[in-house]
Design a protein around this motif. Structure first.
Motif, short mmCIF file in Angstrom:
data_model
loop_
_atom_site.label_atom_id
_atom_site.label_comp_id
_atom_site.label_asym_id
_atom_site.label_seq_id
_atom_site.Cartn_x
_atom_site.Cartn_y
_atom_site.Cartn_z
N THR A 187 0.83 -1.20 0.00
CA THR A 187 0.00 0.00 0.00
C THR A 187 0.87 1.25 0.00
O THR A 187 1.85 1.35 0.74
CB THR A 187 -0.92 0.03 1.24
OG1 THR A 187 -1.69 -1.17 1.29
CG2 THR A 187 -1.86 1.22 1.20
N ASN A 216 -3.01 3.75 -3.20
CA ASN A 216 -2.80 2.65 -4.14
C ASN A 216 -2.59 1.38 -3.33
O ASN A 216 -1.68 1.30 -2.50
CB ASN A 216 -1.59 2.92 -5.03
CG ASN A 216 -1.23 1.73 -5.91
OD1 ASN A 216 -0.37 0.92 -5.57
ND2 ASN A 216 -1.91 1.59 -7.03
N ASP A 217 -3.46 0.38 -3.56
CA ASP A 217 -3.44 -0.86 -2.78
C ASP A 217 -3.37 -2.04 -3.75
O ASP A 217 -4.26 -2.21 -4.59
CB ASP A 217 -4.71 -0.94 -1.93
CG ASP A 217 -4.54 -1.86 -0.73
OD1 ASP A 217 -3.39 -2.15 -0.36
OD2 ASP A 217 -5.56 -2.29 -0.17
N ARG A 218 -2.30 -2.85 -3.63
CA ARG A 218 -2.12 -4.01 -4.50
C ARG A 218 -2.17 -5.27 -3.66
O ARG A 218 -1.42 -5.41 -2.69
CB ARG A 218 -0.79 -3.92 -5.26
CG ARG A 218 -0.65 -2.68 -6.12
CD ARG A 218 0.53 -2.80 -7.09
NE ARG A 218 1.79 -3.11 -6.43
CZ ARG A 218 2.60 -2.20 -5.91
NH1 ARG A 218 2.27 -0.92 -5.96
NH2 ARG A 218 3.75 -2.55 -5.35
N THR A 255 -5.02 -8.14 -7.94
CA THR A 255 -5.87 -6.95 -7.96
C THR A 255 -5.09 -5.70 -7.60
O THR A 255 -4.10 -5.74 -6.86
CB THR A 255 -7.05 -7.09 -6.99
OG1 THR A 255 -6.55 -7.08 -5.63
CG2 THR A 255 -7.81 -8.38 -7.24
N GLN A 256 -5.54 -4.59 -8.15
CA GLN A 256 -4.97 -3.28 -7.82
C GLN A 256 -6.12 -2.28 -7.69
O GLN A 256 -7.02 -2.24 -8.53
CB GLN A 256 -3.99 -2.81 -8.87
CG GLN A 256 -3.41 -1.43 -8.58
CD GLN A 256 -2.25 -1.07 -9.48
OE1 GLN A 256 -1.13 -0.81 -9.03
NE2 GLN A 256 -2.51 -1.01 -10.77
N ASN A 264 -7.01 1.85 -6.87
CA ASN A 264 -6.60 3.23 -6.69
C ASN A 264 -7.80 4.02 -6.20
O ASN A 264 -8.87 4.01 -6.84
CB ASN A 264 -6.09 3.83 -8.00
CG ASN A 264 -4.75 3.23 -8.41
OD1 ASN A 264 -3.74 3.43 -7.75
ND2 ASN A 264 -4.74 2.48 -9.51
N ASP A 310 -5.78 -8.28 -12.84
CA ASP A 310 -4.86 -8.83 -13.84
C ASP A 310 -5.13 -10.32 -13.99
O ASP A 310 -4.68 -11.13 -13.19
CB ASP A 310 -3.42 -8.58 -13.40
CG ASP A 310 -2.41 -8.97 -14.47
OD1 ASP A 310 -2.82 -9.57 -15.50
OD2 ASP A 310 -1.20 -8.70 -14.27
#
Length: 302
Positions: free
Chosen positions: A65, A87-89, A93-94, A96, A128
């Motif tokens: 994050t 921004n959290d990955r 998944t990502q 914003n 993704d």
């Protein structure tokens, strides 16, 4: 093996319609605007904040994050304004999230103010599919590139230079990105936050602040954070915290100059996941600009 384990966890939680929660921070007290819009402008200065968090280091697909925020009082009025980007990955998944905050404060006494805040949020979600297992390559999962959803939130914040208590709901609208009654991905639930803290003066050079945060989310365990921080000579801050049934935390911060403060936090997992990661790291920087006639007389804990 770690990748396989995390993939299994992702699939299992999806099948159980896992309730997606807001990004978590160990040092939330320095970035309260992310969860409570009423905090905007409460520090009496233009406050710029940046944080990076790497969770569960060593576990493939674990959360990473990054957040940047800015808030300020508006001229000489009772209004406060703020903006934040997160921004959290997590795995494939990502997310914003861009939020704008506005607050209005009233004096309840000589030392306390009561602030009311509203938050407007734009969320962009991406999946993704190339990171998914081939057996999960469902065509319906391909339409998740910067999927947009709006949201609104609100909060209240009672505060002085020594104490604070706040309640907030950052997102009022529940969101389902995809749900076919068997699998749900990114099911955003409503999160409720209750926080409070008080600063005790131990001596001329030592201050102590206990603080707590409760987070309630439907379909997820209660999250309770309890922390204690000592500030020495208004420069060095050292503290520990405990997240109920989740982690032990250590924190350290240093006031480099009147406006510049840096901090670091480390989480040691207390769940079964401690076997598969080496902990979580969090580093942040805060820079504040004060007006010439309202310079900071003493650093604030929050």
């Amino acid at each position: 093996m770690k990748t396989l384990l995390f993939s299994f966890v992702l699939v299992l939680t999806s099948m159980l319609n896992y309730a997606q929660q807001d990004a978590q921070f160990t040092q939330y007290m320095y970035n309260t605007i992310n969860i409570n819009p009423a905090y905007a402008g409460s520090r009496g200065a233009l406050s710029i904040f940046a944080l990076h968090r790497t969770q569960w280091v060593g576990l493939d697909g674990a959360p990473v994050t990054n957040t940047v925020s800015m808030n300020t009082p508006f001229n000489e009025s009772n209004l406060g304004l703020g903006i934040s980007i997160i921004n959290d990955r997590i795995g494939p998944t990502q997310e914003n999230t861009i939020s704008a905050d506005v607050s209005y404060s009233i004096h309840t006494s000589e030392t306390f103010k009561l602030s009311f805040g509203m938050k407007a949020t734009a969320n962009l979600f991406s999946l993704d599919v190339n990171k998914l297992n081939p057996v999960d390559n469902d065509p319906s999962l391909h339409d998740f590139n910067n999927k947009f959803t709006p949201n609104i939130g609100a909060g209240i914040y009672l505060h002085s230079d020594k104490a604070y208590v706040g309640f907030s709901v950052p997102n009022f609208i529940e969101t389902n990105r995809y749900n076919d009654n068997e699998v749900a991905i990114f099911k955003e639930k409503i999160n409720y936050y209750l926080m409070g803290g008080y600063v005790f003066t131990i001596s001329d050079d030592i201050q102590f602040k206990p603080a707590g945060l409760l987070k309630i989310t439907e379909g997820a365990p209660l999250q309770a954070d309890i922390s204690g921080n000592f500030m020495f000579m208004e420069k060095l801050t050292i503290g520990i915290a405990y997240r109920w049934s989740a982690a032990m935390n250590g924190m350290v911060g240093f006031q480099i100059s009147e406006g510049l403060y840096i901090g670091y936090g480390y989480d040691l997992e207390t769940t079964h996941l401690d076997k598969y990661n080496s902990g979580s790291h969090e580093v942040f920087l805060r820079y504040e600009l004060f007006k010439n006639n309202t310079r900071m007389t003493t650093p604030r804990f929050f």
